[in-house]
Design a protein around this motif. Structure first.
Motif, PDB file in Angstrom:
ATOM      1  N   HIS A 245      26.621 -11.119  12.103  1.00 55.99           N
ATOM      2  CA  HIS A 245      26.379 -11.348  13.557  1.00 55.99           C
ATOM      3  C   HIS A 245      25.430 -12.494  14.021  1.00 55.99           C
ATOM      4  O   HIS A 245      24.314 -12.773  12.989  1.00 55.99           O
ATOM      5  N   LYS A 246      25.892 -13.191  14.984  1.00 61.41           N
ATOM      6  CA  LYS A 246      25.064 -14.547  15.163  1.00 61.41           C
ATOM      7  C   LYS A 246      23.506 -13.958  15.882  1.00 61.41           C
ATOM      8  O   LYS A 246      22.575 -14.909  15.911  1.00 61.41           O
ATOM      9  N   ASP A 247      23.436 -12.941  16.225  1.00 60.47           N
ATOM     10  CA  ASP A 247      21.869 -12.516  16.661  1.00 60.47           C
ATOM     11  C   ASP A 247      21.142 -12.039  15.916  1.00 60.47           C
ATOM     12  O   ASP A 247      20.346 -11.171  16.234  1.00 60.47           O
ATOM     13  N   GLY A 248      21.311 -12.248  14.655  1.00 62.09           N
ATOM     14  CA  GLY A 248      20.338 -12.000  13.654  1.00 62.09           C
ATOM     15  C   GLY A 248      19.942 -10.503  13.516  1.00 62.09           C
ATOM     16  O   GLY A 248      18.980  -9.823  13.667  1.00 62.09           O
ATOM     17  N   TYR A 249      20.937  -9.837  12.771  1.00 64.93           N
ATOM     18  CA  TYR A 249      21.019  -8.393  12.363  1.00 64.93           C
ATOM     19  C   TYR A 249      20.267  -8.342  10.952  1.00 64.93           C
ATOM     20  O   TYR A 249      20.540  -9.046   9.930  1.00 64.93           O
ATOM     21  N   TYR A 250      19.595  -7.431  10.735  1.00 65.95           N
ATOM     22  CA  TYR A 250      18.666  -7.333   9.725  1.00 65.95           C
ATOM     23  C   TYR A 250      19.345  -5.793   9.054  1.00 65.95           C
ATOM     24  O   TYR A 250      19.198  -4.667   9.665  1.00 65.95           O
ATOM     25  N   TYR A 251      19.643  -5.506   7.688  1.00 64.71           N
ATOM     26  CA  TYR A 251      19.970  -4.239   7.300  1.00 64.71           C
ATOM     27  C   TYR A 251      18.842  -3.891   6.330  1.00 64.71           C
ATOM     28  O   TYR A 251      18.444  -4.800   5.139  1.00 64.71           O
ATOM     29  N   ALA A 252      18.425  -2.608   6.512  1.00 66.61           N
ATOM     30  CA  ALA A 252      17.440  -1.928   5.294  1.00 66.61           C
ATOM     31  C   ALA A 252      17.765  -0.559   4.883  1.00 66.61           C
ATOM     32  O   ALA A 252      18.625   0.113   5.767  1.00 66.61           O
ATOM     33  N   TYR A 253      17.451  -0.235   3.806  1.00 65.47           N
ATOM     34  CA  TYR A 253      18.158   1.009   2.969  1.00 65.47           C
ATOM     35  C   TYR A 253      16.889   1.670   2.610  1.00 65.47           C
ATOM     36  O   TYR A 253      16.472   1.230   1.566  1.00 65.47           O
ATOM     37  N   HIS A 254      16.613   2.649   2.879  1.00 63.80           N
ATOM     38  CA  HIS A 254      15.124   3.360   2.707  1.00 63.80           C
ATOM     39  C   HIS A 254      15.341   4.409   1.981  1.00 63.80           C
ATOM     40  O   HIS A 254      16.245   5.768   2.253  1.00 63.80           O
ATOM     41  N   MET A 255      14.730   4.531   0.774  1.00 66.92           N
ATOM     42  CA  MET A 255      15.066   5.788  -0.221  1.00 66.92           C
ATOM     43  C   MET A 255      13.686   6.814  -0.163  1.00 66.92           C
ATOM     44  O   MET A 255      12.832   6.111   0.533  1.00 66.92           O
ATOM     45  N   ARG A 256      13.974   8.021  -0.157  1.00 63.42           N
ATOM     46  CA  ARG A 256      12.443   8.887  -0.065  1.00 63.42           C
ATOM     47  C   ARG A 256      11.606   8.288  -1.231  1.00 63.42           C
ATOM     48  O   ARG A 256      11.950   8.399  -2.265  1.00 63.42           O
ATOM     49  N   ALA A 257      10.455   7.948  -0.684  1.00 59.20           N
ATOM     50  CA  ALA A 257       9.598   7.291  -1.590  1.00 59.20           C
ATOM     51  C   ALA A 257       8.832   8.485  -2.679  1.00 59.20           C
ATOM     52  O   ALA A 257       8.545   8.294  -3.766  1.00 59.20           O
ATOM     53  N   ASP A 258       9.239   9.938  -2.219  1.00 65.28           N
ATOM     54  CA  ASP A 258       9.039  10.969  -3.174  1.00 65.28           C
ATOM     55  C   ASP A 258       9.900  11.290  -4.108  1.00 65.28           C
ATOM     56  O   ASP A 258       9.890  12.205  -5.232  1.00 65.28           O
ATOM     57  N   LEU A 259      11.252  10.827  -3.749  1.00 62.36           N
ATOM     58  CA  LEU A 259      12.320  11.049  -4.686  1.00 62.36           C
ATOM     59  C   LEU A 259      13.312   9.892  -4.722  1.00 62.36           C
ATOM     60  O   LEU A 259      14.194   9.834  -3.646  1.00 62.36           O
ATOM     61  N   LYS A 260      12.831   8.773  -5.456  1.00 63.17           N
ATOM     62  CA  LYS A 260      13.864   7.626  -5.203  1.00 63.17           C
ATOM     63  C   LYS A 260      14.999   7.534  -5.506  1.00 63.17           C
ATOM     64  O   LYS A 260      15.731   6.726  -5.088  1.00 63.17           O
ATOM     65  N   THR A 261      15.777   8.599  -6.059  1.00 65.88           N
ATOM     66  CA  THR A 261      17.055   8.851  -6.426  1.00 65.88           C
ATOM     67  C   THR A 261      18.029   9.333  -4.924  1.00 65.88           C
ATOM     68  O   THR A 261      19.053   9.528  -4.916  1.00 65.88           O
ATOM     69  N   MET A 262      17.139   9.729  -3.884  1.00 63.12           N
ATOM     70  CA  MET A 262      17.743  10.142  -2.762  1.00 63.12           C
ATOM     71  C   MET A 262      17.402   9.239  -1.598  1.00 63.12           C
ATOM     72  O   MET A 262      16.525   8.895  -1.376  1.00 63.12           O
ATOM     73  N   ARG A 263      18.543   8.997  -0.738  1.00 65.79           N
ATOM     74  CA  ARG A 263      18.562   8.180   0.519  1.00 65.79           C
ATOM     75  C   ARG A 263      17.795   8.859   1.363  1.00 65.79           C
ATOM     76  O   ARG A 263      17.941  10.004   1.744  1.00 65.79           O
ATOM     77  N   ASN A 264      16.835   8.017   2.609  1.00 65.90           N
ATOM     78  CA  ASN A 264      16.154   8.745   3.474  1.00 65.90           C
ATOM     79  C   ASN A 264      17.151   8.382   4.589  1.00 65.90           C
ATOM     80  O   ASN A 264      17.789   9.220   5.250  1.00 65.90           O
ATOM     81  N   TYR A 265      17.346   7.133   4.793  1.00 73.14           N
ATOM     82  CA  TYR A 265      18.168   6.612   6.133  1.00 73.14           C
ATOM     83  C   TYR A 265      18.359   5.102   5.918  1.00 73.14           C
ATOM     84  O   TYR A 265      17.571   4.447   4.974  1.00 73.14           O
ATOM     85  N   SER A 266      19.507   4.506   6.524  1.00 67.45           N
ATOM     86  CA  SER A 266      19.719   2.979   6.621  1.00 67.45           C
ATOM     87  C   SER A 266      19.460   2.733   8.051  1.00 67.45           C
ATOM     88  O   SER A 266      19.995   3.335   8.913  1.00 67.45           O
ATOM     89  N   VAL A 267      19.238   1.231   8.264  1.00 72.02           N
ATOM     90  CA  VAL A 267      18.829   0.776   9.668  1.00 72.02           C
ATOM     91  C   VAL A 267      19.513  -0.464   9.716  1.00 72.02           C
ATOM     92  O   VAL A 267      19.453  -1.270   8.878  1.00 72.02           O
TER      93      VAL A 267
END
Length: 486
Positions: A245-267
């Motif tokens: 996207h030209k308007d500067g999109y950033y993607y982040a993928y957050h894993m649960r800090a207490d359980l690193k094999t399970m995803r928390n959410y993506s933004v």
């Protein structure tokens, strides 16, 4: 021989009563004596029971048979493909060995263990001369390939007949034929060029003296095709498609800090709008606990701090007015302090009208999503839309943030809720989707269901492609009665 039968059945009765958790008590408590009718190598089995009408429908019930060779009894094989008529069990078993003694009994799998009828013996007749088939199966099924297997017994010269598999999609009329070798034994072919995510049927066949003999019908479903490159993680069903996207999109993928094999959410965060565009996440009982709101506002460590709004120690200005509206709610992550605190990253918020929206119908929507979770997981994308950039607010450093004109949520899950399969392995009629669309304004007494629409309609409005990792998701339809929302 009769004496051997009598001693054998008596021994079986004793063995059945002393078989650990497979309880029989007195078989006559639940079953009358089974009956049979033999025609060559096929037998019709029946057994009346003392179960009430409809009870057998909810149990695992059937017949079990074992062949007697000399004075040695082989292993029992269950035949669960039965017809239930009230309290009567019946089954047709074919492909047995000719002129062979079989011992059989009826059974039902109760919550406390298996209970059985008395045992009965029968002797098969001579072979009819026709081929007999084993049980067809499909293994190594992928998106476009599958290996078909089935056994055959045919006492004829192999040069006199042809053996082949035939297969088709479940909705088609015509078969495709794949030849295999003649002769008795296990037959196998590997199919290629199949269509992903489609139900197929197949049989092993024998062509002999102008007639076709076929096995029972086997079935399999090819895996769904996941389009590579549209998302960072192909196995995450909730992710929308990423794009440049030209308007500067950033993607982040957050894993649960207490359980690193399970995803928390993506933004997905827009530096141009200085708001989160969407947050995508699974919703499941495993994310729910007793953690209170941490209120630990902080910058997202996966996105450059310089492009994020200054909202750590305050909200948008002026006030009262727009609040820091979570895209994935704090209440959606109460399993642990770490999981909850990640929802307070400032990339996960957008300016949302507080009075009667963030604190009203939107809050009700977030609550009602929990009424629709399932063992298979509910997948959600929660986002914003800008029809225009006319309304703005500032952060605590007086930097401008654009106010969205609309907020939305799109949901997807299996209809049954307990298939135990990823959604991309299910057909379209096994999946359900729905969307919710609201203006960013006050709602007097609004209900979440008032904003229901199809996911495809929201896709058309916002320009994002939702659920690309589940190609057969029925995004263009929804059924209000399939969901539980106020």
């Amino acid at each position: 021989m009769k004496k051997i039968f009598a001693l054998l059945i008596a021994a079986l009765s004793v063995a059945f009563v002393t078989c650990g958790d497979e309880k029989t008590d007195n078989g006559n408590d639940w079953f009358l004596t089974p009956e049979y009718s033999v025609d060559g190598t096929t037998v019709e089995l029946t057994c009346l029971t003392r179960f009430g009408d409809g009870v057998l429908e909810g149990l695992g019930a059937g017949f079990s048979c074992a062949a007697l060779t000399g004075e040695s009894l082989g292993g029992f094989v269950d035949y669960p493909d039965v017809t239930i008529d009230g309290n009567r069990l019946s089954a047709r078993v074919s492909g047995l060995q000719p002129e062979t003694t079989y011992i059989f009994y009826a059974y039902a799998d109760l919550p406390t263990g298996r209970t059985r009828s008395a045992s009965v013996a029968f002797v098969t007749g001579k072979s009819s001369g026709n081929p007999t088939f084993g049980t067809p199966s499909a293994t190594d099924v992928t998106t476009t390939t599958a290996t078909l297997k089935c056994g055959i017994t045919f006492d004829r010269d192999a040069t006199d007949y042809a053996v082949y598999f035939r297969y088709k999609t479940a909705s088609a009329d015509d078969y495709t034929v794949v030849a295999t070798t003649a002769g008795s034994g296990e037959k196998s072919v590997t199919l290629t060029g199949l269509t992903p995510g489609v139900d197929y049927e197949f049989q092993l066949c024998v062509g002999w003296v102008g007639a076709t003999y076929a096995s029972a019908t086997g079935r399999f479903t090819t895996l769904q095709l996941v389009t590579p490159g549209k998302t960072r993680y192909a196995g995450w069903a909730e992710l929308p498609a990423e794009a440049d996207h030209k308007d500067g999109y950033y993607y982040a993928y957050h894993m649960r800090a207490d359980l690193k094999t399970m995803r928390n959410y993506s933004v997905c965060y827009s530096a141009d709008k200085r708001t989160g565009m969407w947050s995508a996440f699974p919703l499941h009982e495993c994310y729910r606990g007793d953690q209170d709101r941490t209120k630990k506002w902080y910058y997202d460590p996966a996105v450059p701090q310089a492009v994020q709004p200054d909202l750590i120690d305050g909200s948008y200005q002026p006030q009262p007015g727009y609040s820091k509206g979570h895209l994935i709610a704090s209440n959606d992550r109460t399993i642990s302090y770490e999981a909850n605190s990640q929802t307070f990253y400032v990339t996960n918020v957008a300016p949302q009208w507080q009075n009667s929206f963030n604190g009203g119908v939107w809050s009700l929507l977030e609550e009602d999503c929990w009424k629709n979770i399932c063992a298979d997981t509910l997948y959600i994308v929660s986002g914003v839309y800008f029809a225009n950039d006319d309304t703005t607010v500032t952060d605590q450093s007086d930097d401008t943030c654009i106010v969205p004109t609309n907020f939305y949520r799109v949901l997807m899950r299996s209809k049954a809720g307990n298939t135990g399969k990823p959604l991309w392995e299910l057909s379209a009629d096994q999946i359900k989707c729905v969307g919710f669309w609201f203006e960013n304004r006050a709602y007097s007494g609004g209900k979440p269901s008032s904003g229901m629409m199809s996911v495809a309609d929201i896709e058309q409005k916002v320009g994002f492609e939702f659920f690309p990792n589940v190609p057969l998701a029925p995004k263009d339809t929804y059924n209000k009665s399939d969901w539980t929302f106020r």
